[in-house]
Design an enzyme around this catalytic site. Structure first.
Site, PDB file in Angstrom:
ATOM      1  N   ARG A 169      63.010  -8.321  25.276  1.00  0.00           N
ATOM      2  CA  ARG A 169      61.632  -8.304  24.665  1.00  0.00           C
ATOM      3  C   ARG A 169      61.684  -7.531  23.378  1.00  0.00           C
ATOM      4  O   ARG A 169      60.638  -6.680  22.848  1.00  0.00           O
ATOM      5  CB  ARG A 169      60.815  -7.322  25.422  1.00  0.00           C
ATOM      6  CG  ARG A 169      60.460  -8.146  26.895  1.00  0.00           C
ATOM      7  CD  ARG A 169      59.233  -8.844  26.745  1.00  0.00           C
ATOM      8  NE  ARG A 169      58.928  -9.809  27.959  1.00  0.00           N
ATOM      9  CZ  ARG A 169      58.073  -9.505  28.989  1.00  0.00           C
ATOM     10  NH1 ARG A 169      57.428  -8.312  28.806  1.00  0.00           N
ATOM     11  NH2 ARG A 169      57.942 -10.135  30.054  1.00  0.00           N
ATOM     12  N   ASP A 188      58.108 -17.870  26.922  1.00  0.00           N
ATOM     13  CA  ASP A 188      57.693 -17.101  28.224  1.00  0.00           C
ATOM     14  C   ASP A 188      58.347 -17.907  29.116  1.00  0.00           C
ATOM     15  O   ASP A 188      58.341 -18.964  29.424  1.00  0.00           O
ATOM     16  CB  ASP A 188      56.330 -16.588  28.351  1.00  0.00           C
ATOM     17  CG  ASP A 188      56.124 -15.745  29.516  1.00  0.00           C
ATOM     18  OD1 ASP A 188      56.303 -14.334  29.124  1.00  0.00           O
ATOM     19  OD2 ASP A 188      56.050 -16.031  30.566  1.00  0.00           O
ATOM     20  N   TYR A 218      55.715 -15.676  41.384  1.00  0.00           N
ATOM     21  CA  TYR A 218      54.581 -15.850  40.573  1.00  0.00           C
ATOM     22  C   TYR A 218      53.558 -16.739  41.048  1.00  0.00           C
ATOM     23  O   TYR A 218      52.517 -16.715  41.187  1.00  0.00           O
ATOM     24  CB  TYR A 218      54.665 -15.986  38.995  1.00  0.00           C
ATOM     25  CG  TYR A 218      55.022 -14.811  38.444  1.00  0.00           C
ATOM     26  CD1 TYR A 218      54.319 -13.543  38.118  1.00  0.00           C
ATOM     27  CD2 TYR A 218      56.238 -14.471  37.711  1.00  0.00           C
ATOM     28  CE1 TYR A 218      54.616 -12.382  37.660  1.00  0.00           C
ATOM     29  CE2 TYR A 218      56.547 -13.504  37.131  1.00  0.00           C
ATOM     30  CZ  TYR A 218      55.745 -12.444  36.855  1.00  0.00           C
ATOM     31  OH  TYR A 218      56.251 -11.347  36.371  1.00  0.00           O
ATOM     32  N   ARG A 246      55.457  -6.421  21.197  1.00  0.00           N
ATOM     33  CA  ARG A 246      54.392  -5.492  20.927  1.00  0.00           C
ATOM     34  C   ARG A 246      54.859  -4.118  20.355  1.00  0.00           C
ATOM     35  O   ARG A 246      54.171  -3.411  19.693  1.00  0.00           O
ATOM     36  CB  ARG A 246      53.606  -5.204  22.192  1.00  0.00           C
ATOM     37  CG  ARG A 246      52.369  -6.437  22.184  1.00  0.00           C
ATOM     38  CD  ARG A 246      51.996  -6.291  23.994  1.00  0.00           C
ATOM     39  NE  ARG A 246      52.674  -6.202  24.871  1.00  0.00           N
ATOM     40  CZ  ARG A 246      52.313  -6.136  26.167  1.00  0.00           C
ATOM     41  NH1 ARG A 246      51.401  -5.969  26.394  1.00  0.00           N
ATOM     42  NH2 ARG A 246      53.388  -6.484  26.883  1.00  0.00           N
TER      43      ARG A 246
HETATM   44  O1  CP3 Z   1      61.892 -10.680  22.982  1.00  0.00           O
HETATM   45  C1  CP3 Z   1      62.042 -11.409  24.137  1.00  0.00           C
HETATM   46  O2  CP3 Z   1      62.795 -10.838  25.065  1.00  0.00           O
HETATM   47  C2  CP3 Z   1      61.552 -12.751  24.118  1.00  0.00           C
HETATM   48  C3  CP3 Z   1      60.492 -13.262  24.631  1.00  0.00           C
HETATM   49  C4  CP3 Z   1      60.109 -13.169  26.101  1.00  0.00           C
HETATM   50  C5  CP3 Z   1      58.838 -12.970  26.431  1.00  0.00           C
HETATM   51  N1  CP3 Z   1      58.825 -12.854  27.943  1.00  0.00           N
HETATM   52  C6  CP3 Z   1      57.503 -12.861  25.424  1.00  0.00           C
HETATM   53  C7  CP3 Z   1      56.633 -12.013  26.266  1.00  0.00           C
HETATM   54  C8  CP3 Z   1      60.950 -13.150  27.305  1.00  0.00           C
HETATM   55  C9  CP3 Z   1      62.380 -13.463  27.258  1.00  0.00           C
HETATM   56  C10 CP3 Z   1      60.072 -13.330  28.330  1.00  0.00           C
HETATM   57  C11 CP3 Z   1      60.481 -13.354  29.620  1.00  0.00           C
HETATM   58  C12 CP3 Z   1      59.702 -13.076  30.800  1.00  0.00           C
HETATM   59  N2  CP3 Z   1      58.417 -13.366  31.070  1.00  0.00           N
HETATM   60  C13 CP3 Z   1      59.947 -12.546  31.949  1.00  0.00           C
HETATM   61  C14 CP3 Z   1      61.532 -12.133  32.105  1.00  0.00           C
HETATM   62  C15 CP3 Z   1      62.049 -10.822  31.774  1.00  0.00           C
HETATM   63  C16 CP3 Z   1      61.466  -9.602  32.161  1.00  0.00           C
HETATM   64  O3  CP3 Z   1      60.726  -8.802  31.335  1.00  0.00           O
HETATM   65  O4  CP3 Z   1      61.629  -9.385  33.269  1.00  0.00           O
HETATM   66  C17 CP3 Z   1      58.975 -12.321  32.832  1.00  0.00           C
HETATM   67  C18 CP3 Z   1      58.911 -11.548  34.211  1.00  0.00           C
HETATM   68  C19 CP3 Z   1      57.778 -12.746  32.090  1.00  0.00           C
HETATM   69  C20 CP3 Z   1      56.372 -12.857  32.562  1.00  0.00           C
HETATM   70  C21 CP3 Z   1      55.672 -12.144  31.746  1.00  0.00           C
HETATM   71  N3  CP3 Z   1      55.095 -12.568  30.350  1.00  0.00           N
HETATM   72  C22 CP3 Z   1      55.231 -10.831  31.888  1.00  0.00           C
HETATM   73  C23 CP3 Z   1      55.652  -9.829  33.176  1.00  0.00           C
HETATM   74  C24 CP3 Z   1      54.645 -10.322  30.655  1.00  0.00           C
HETATM   75  C25 CP3 Z   1      53.927  -8.996  30.299  1.00  0.00           C
HETATM   76  C26 CP3 Z   1      52.280  -8.833  30.421  1.00  0.00           C
HETATM   77  C27 CP3 Z   1      51.892  -7.421  29.696  1.00  0.00           C
HETATM   78  O5  CP3 Z   1      51.042  -7.576  29.025  1.00  0.00           O
HETATM   79  O6  CP3 Z   1      52.305  -6.625  29.909  1.00  0.00           O
HETATM   80  C28 CP3 Z   1      54.477 -11.531  29.940  1.00  0.00           C
HETATM   81  C29 CP3 Z   1      53.855 -11.559  28.524  1.00  0.00           C
HETATM   82  C30 CP3 Z   1      54.645 -11.583  27.200  1.00  0.00           C
HETATM   83  N4  CP3 Z   1      55.788 -12.603  27.426  1.00  0.00           N
HETATM   84  C31 CP3 Z   1      54.647 -10.622  26.177  1.00  0.00           C
HETATM   85  C32 CP3 Z   1      55.746 -10.986  25.379  1.00  0.00           C
HETATM   86  C33 CP3 Z   1      56.125 -10.391  23.973  1.00  0.00           C
HETATM   87  C34 CP3 Z   1      53.578  -9.577  26.040  1.00  0.00           C
HETATM   88  C35 CP3 Z   1      52.168 -10.468  25.422  1.00  0.00           C
HETATM   89  C36 CP3 Z   1      51.660 -10.080  24.128  1.00  0.00           C
HETATM   90  O7  CP3 Z   1      52.347  -9.719  23.451  1.00  0.00           O
HETATM   91  O8  CP3 Z   1      50.590 -10.492  24.134  1.00  0.00           O
END
Ligand code: CP3
Length: 374
Positions: free
Chosen positions: A59, A108, A183, A63
């Protein structure tokens, strides 16, 4: 099948990068300035590290970065993943800012589900939410396969990114079938994946069909990224830690192997990561991974012992310590590096993703420390 001739691992751009070498368990380059890394704590006989350690952060694109929040303004999460120029820009931001040893593709785990026609949204502060949970044999039968042509925006984003990265490797990624299925069955995030874990026992045939579908969708997504130029691949089974070893082996591992079978022939290093997986490390390696990602709950020298000393590791700075005073965090990072040095290869990372409130300068400082720069 092999990688295309212009792939960065084939044309020489990334094959000797510190990240790829560590993932392959090859000795890293020794730097002239490694003074304070060599001073890593060594209570309980843990060998100090012997040179710069490659580092990136799960990540890292997200943000915590003001430049990310700026370019994301007015664009939803999933729309930004499908906008190649924007996805590429976001992928590059943390590489420019922190000097990390790898980019992770901005996307994602649910993107391939969306492209296969599943009605999913990412709700800020919550995570993926599905309009129709998948719980019955009929629900599973309605799921369509992913047409590789639908991945065109992903392929274009990877190609743009790799062209800009030069010798810095891009890591492609995908969600593991269990984390995706948890999910889908719940319809959104859950604390302990209860419905999914019920389904695998209540209706193993439906569960198996769902896992096979998820394996092929996610494997197709991963393969597209690798063919388009990713030099490594990471499978995220973030929630596998809710499973017993027996359930993991019987109801999950076959589908994770099936997902990875989409890329094993390509020969890029494969990392397998989950949280709370101290009891599953060997099983997660044995589905076809080269590197095991470890969360903060067990020290890397113990993870290495559990894996028989043969598997490169990635991890495992506790994300909670990113908010602690620098001397506390520094001591922790040096301890992680020292323990990681017991494994055949070590890539420094967090035990889970960067929390959004993290001060990005702290991440840059960790990179400098790992690289032996003062
Ligand atoms: O920088 C990186 O790691 C690359 C991008 C990345 C994202 N998601 C971007 C993202 C990666 C590798 C993921 C994988 C992902 N997505 C996982 C596995 C990794 C982990 O964290 O366990 C999972 C479980 C998801 C599902 C998911 N997508 C979640 C739980 C969330 C967070 C929701 C929140 O708002 O807290 C997301 C959204 C997400 N994916 C964001 C990002 C940058 C945040 C959304 C935003 O910026 O508006």
């Amino acid at each position: 099948m092999t990688l295309p001739a212009g792939h960065p691992l084939i044309d020489g751009r990334t094959v000797n990068s510190p990240l790829v070498r560590a993932f392959r368990g090859q000795p890293g380059r020794i730097s002239r300035d490694q003074g304070h890394i060599a001073g890593a704590p060594s209570e309980d006989g843990v060998a100090p590290a012997s040179g710069p350690v490659p580092v990136w952060f799960m990540r890292q694109a997200g943000r915590s970065l003001p430049e990310y929040r700026e370019v994301r303004r007015g664009v939803t999460m999933l729309a930004s993943c499908l906008e190649p120029e924007l996805a590429s820009e976001i992928t590059l931001q943390p590489v420019r800012r922190h000097g990390v040893d790898a980019a992770i593709f901005f996307s994602d785990i649910v993107v391939p589900l969306l492209l296969a026609g599943v009605d999913v949204d990412i709700v800020p502060g919550t995570g993926p939410v599905f309009a129709e949970p998948v719980r019955t044999a009929d629900d599973v039968a309605r799921l369509a396969p992913l047409d590789p042509a639908a991945l065109a925006p992903v392929v274009e984003a990877v190609e743009r990114t790799v062209a800009a990265l030069g010798g810095t490797p891009l890591i492609g990624f995908a969600g593991a079938p269990f984390t995706l299925a948890s999910y889908l069955v719940e319809g959104g995030p859950s604390k302990d994946q209860l419905r999914a874990r019920t389904l695998m026992h209540a209706d193993p045939a439906t569960w198996g069909a769902l896992m096979d579908w998820a394996a092929d969708v996610t494997g197709t997504f991963l393969r597209a990224q690798v063919m388009a130029g990713a030099s490594a691949a990471q499978l995220f089974d973030s929630w596998a830690g809710s499973l017993s070893l027996a359930d993991y082996e019987a109801h999950v591992a076959p589908a994770s192997s099936r997902a990875l079978a989409h890329v094993v022939d390509l020969g890029v290093p494969i990392v397998h990561f989950g949280t709370g997986t101290g009891e599953l490390l060997g099983a997660m390696r044995d589905v076809g991974a080269d590197v095991v990602g470890v969360d903060h709950r067990i020290p890397l020298d113990e993870a290495n012992r559990r894996l028989g000393g043969t598997t490169p590791l990635q991890g495992n700075i506790d994300p909670a310590l990113l908010g602690a005073p620098w001397p506390v965090l520094e001591a922790h990072v040096l301890d992680v590096i020292g323990r990681g040095a017991t494994a055949p290869g070590h890539v420094l990372n967090l035990g889970h993703g960067v929390p959004p409130q993290t001060d990005p300068d702290v991440l840059t400082r960790i990179v400098r420390l790992a690289h032996g720069e003062r």
